[in-house]
Design a protein around this motif. Structure first.
Motif, short mmCIF file in Angstrom:
data_model
loop_
_atom_site.label_atom_id
_atom_site.label_comp_id
_atom_site.label_asym_id
_atom_site.label_seq_id
_atom_site.Cartn_x
_atom_site.Cartn_y
_atom_site.Cartn_z
N HIS A 36 12.83 -39.65 19.17
CA HIS A 36 13.46 -38.36 19.66
C HIS A 36 12.33 -37.38 18.85
O HIS A 36 11.80 -36.43 19.30
N ALA A 37 11.92 -37.63 17.36
CA ALA A 37 11.00 -36.70 16.60
C ALA A 37 9.73 -36.69 17.48
O ALA A 37 9.06 -35.58 17.61
N VAL A 38 9.07 -37.79 17.84
CA VAL A 38 7.94 -38.09 18.54
C VAL A 38 7.83 -37.10 19.89
O VAL A 38 7.09 -36.42 20.14
N ALA A 39 9.02 -37.50 20.62
CA ALA A 39 9.04 -36.60 22.02
C ALA A 39 9.08 -35.05 21.41
O ALA A 39 8.50 -34.30 22.37
N ALA A 40 9.79 -34.58 20.41
CA ALA A 40 10.08 -33.18 20.27
C ALA A 40 8.63 -32.76 19.65
O ALA A 40 8.15 -31.54 20.19
N THR A 41 7.68 -33.56 19.28
CA THR A 41 6.57 -33.20 18.72
C THR A 41 5.79 -32.89 20.10
O THR A 41 4.96 -31.99 19.94
N ARG A 42 5.76 -33.88 20.87
CA ARG A 42 4.88 -33.92 22.18
C ARG A 42 5.30 -32.61 23.08
O ARG A 42 4.34 -31.89 23.38
N ILE A 43 6.51 -32.18 23.18
CA ILE A 43 7.02 -31.12 23.65
C ILE A 43 6.47 -29.90 23.12
O ILE A 43 5.97 -29.05 23.76
N LEU A 57 4.01 -29.40 21.24
CA LEU A 57 2.30 -29.46 21.27
C LEU A 57 2.20 -28.87 22.67
O LEU A 57 1.32 -27.75 22.72
N LEU A 58 2.63 -29.22 23.85
CA LEU A 58 2.45 -28.90 25.17
C LEU A 58 2.83 -27.32 25.30
O LEU A 58 2.20 -26.41 25.72
N LEU A 59 3.99 -27.04 24.60
CA LEU A 59 4.51 -25.48 24.71
C LEU A 59 3.59 -24.70 23.73
O LEU A 59 3.34 -23.47 24.31
#
Lengths: 268, 253
Positions: B5-12, B14-16
């Motif tokens: 979840h932490a990785v997914a949150a970081t990815r989102i 960065l995109l944002l």
């Protein structure tokens, strides 16, 4: 020692030679004779590369002998595995895409057994091998010893009359190997199957077997057959008996020179 | 929060952050209007284009072409890979060609394909297939190479026939590599078809982007670009999630 066994033979090798083609061809095995008695526990020890696994392949029907003949229950083996033979390999042979229960049921499903029979026999095998609580786990979630138990259960569930084991505990630690040895003895008593175990561990062979065949350096031949004289009801506690030490010592005295030969050295 | 979840949150995140930075740079005039429109304007244009139904025909045409090229590449690549695996001598001869395949700019063959098939959808299918099939061939070879010999022995011990061995042992064992090949084949088919449409075609999303570019319709071009980009990310992401789920059970917990 030309023949490792007499009497009511369950499986036999007669004058078996196995050569692998190449330049030069590799003479891996024999000539050797072996007669496995019905219901016995027979182990094969020998130096590395002496052809132990080749012997198992020939006896399983996985590989045809270059010379001589092999038979199981009177029928010749010609490079095809007959019904009634189960093999457990040294490497992890569990199917990683199947759960433990599906791994164990694999052979029964392929053989077309009905669902109720599969469920009953799988439940028994899982219980017997202490895997009941891991039926829905995948092999990757298990330890090496447990994965090997899955492979043994997958063999056991088919009720083989001859079980061939190719160093099944080779990758396990000593304590686990002793305990797995106990489970193997329990399985052997329960199934009345004939068992042939290939191992490089002399203590394992001495503890588990009714007879131990000692092989020479390549090309492997039987140079001695040791009768252990253990009662059928036995477990790993026999390692503390004096006879165990004597058997292991005899096996090593046969094998030491051959192991040195395999390393390219002469025995002093 | 789990590690995944932490990785997914970081990815989102960065995109944002990228989205907001671009928006700010465009709105502030640091990036000129003729160079790029703000991302929110791209989203608005994309939504308007989709709602109007103006590009529905292009979408259907492009994704039908991609689907045909992709399915053909997977089937052809798998069969060719399996055949090469079964013929080691032929494989030794073909291996260097496969290794150098992606060094050749495949689009140079596009005029030849147009000459062969005419100016229709067939050259696009062919270019998508030519882009994607070798990835599947390589993945199939890799997958079949990696099937542990002990599993093939196991199949023999269970007295499986050749077809049963392939179906119940070889294919499942090779599946991780095969799936990777499927994912790559999709990406290559997507790139091949869109780029082919861009260069020389009378329809499809690639053509529409090229047409908007040449007509100086920057807003329309960016709306289309965003749609293509989103489709590539979503479809690849879906395949990636499927692959991850498939492989999760095979990896040690």
């Amino acid at each position: 020692m030309p023949d490792a066994g007499q009497g009511a033979a369950h499986a036999t090798l007669s004058g078996v030679v196995r050569r692998y083609p190449g330049n030069p061809p590799v003479h891996a095995l024999g000539p050797l004779d072996l007669a496995l008695r019905r219901g016995e526990f027979f182990s094969v020890v020998g130096p590395s590369g002496c052809g132990k696994s080749t012997l198992l392949d020939v006896l399983a029907g996985l590989s045809a002998p270059t010379e001589g003949s092999a038979s199981f229950e009177g029928a010749p083996l010609r490079g095809q595995v007959p019904d009634g033979i189960g093999v457990v390999f040294q490497e992890d042979a569990s199917f990683p895409w199947l759960t433990v229960a599906d791994n164990v049921a694999f052979g029964l499903r392929r053989a077309g057994a009905d669902a109720a029979e599969i469920a009953r026999r799988v439940a028994y095998a899982l219980d017997f091998m202490g895997l009941k609580d891991f039926a829905h786990a995948y092999p990757a979630q298990l330890s090496g010893g447990m994965r090997q138990r899955v492979c043994i259960a997958r063999t056991l569930v088919l009720r083989p009359r001859l079980i061939l084991l190719d160093e099944p505990f080779g990758a396990l630690d000593q304590q686990t190997r002793l305990l797995m040895g106990d489970e193997l003895l329990r399985l052997w008593r329960e199934t009345d199957a004939t068992v042939l175990l290939i191992t490089h561990a002399l203590d394992e062979a001495a503890m588990l077997s009714d007879r131990v065949g000692v092989m020479s350096a390549r090309p492997g031949r039987f140079i001695d057959t040791v009768e252990t004289g253990w009662p059928r009801e036995r477990d790993s506690r026999i390692v503390s008996e004096a006879a165990f030490g004597a058997i292991t010592a005899r096996l090593w005295s046969c094998l030491r020179g051959e192991s040195l030969k395999a390393l390219g050295r002469e025995a002093p | 929060m789990t590690r995944a979840h932490a990785v997914a949150a970081t990815r989102i995140g960065l995109l944002l952050a990228g989205f907001l930075a671009l928006e700010a740079l465009c709105r502030a005039g640091i990036i000129g209007k003729l160079v790029m429109i703000p991302p929110t304007a791209m989203v608005a244009e994309m939504t308007a284009l989709l709602a109007s139904g103006e590009i529905t025909g292009d979408i259907v045409r492009t994704f039908t072409t991609i689907a045909i090229a992709f399915a053909g590449a997977v089937a052809l690549g798998f069969v060719a890979g399996a055949a090469l695996h079964a013929a080691p001598r032929l494989r030794r001869a073909v291996d260097p060609l496969l290794a150098a395949y992606y060094a050749v700019p495949g689009f140079i063959f596009y005029p030849l394909l147009v000459a062969l098939f005419g100016l229709n959808v067939l050259p696009l299918i062919a270019i998508g297939l030519l882009f994607a099939a070798p990835a599947m061939v390589i993945a199939t070879l890799l997958g079949l190479d990696r099937v542990p010999p002990v599993l093939r022995k196991c199949a023999r011990v269970h007295r499986l026939g050749r077809a049963e061995t392939v179906l119940h042992v070889v294919l499942p064992a090779a599946m991780p590599a095969l799936f990777n090949g499927i994912r790559l084949a999709f990406a290559y088919a997507f790139i091949g078809v869109i780029a082919g449409e861009f260069i020389l075609s009378g329809g499809g999303l690639g053509y529409a982007i090229g047409y908007a570019y040449e007509s100086f319709e920057a807003t329309r071009m960016y709306g289309l670009l965003l749609f293509v980009l989103m489709m590539a990310v979503v479809l690849n992401g879906a395949l990636y999630v499927w692959e991850t789920r498939l492989l999760r059970r095979r990896t040690r917990a």
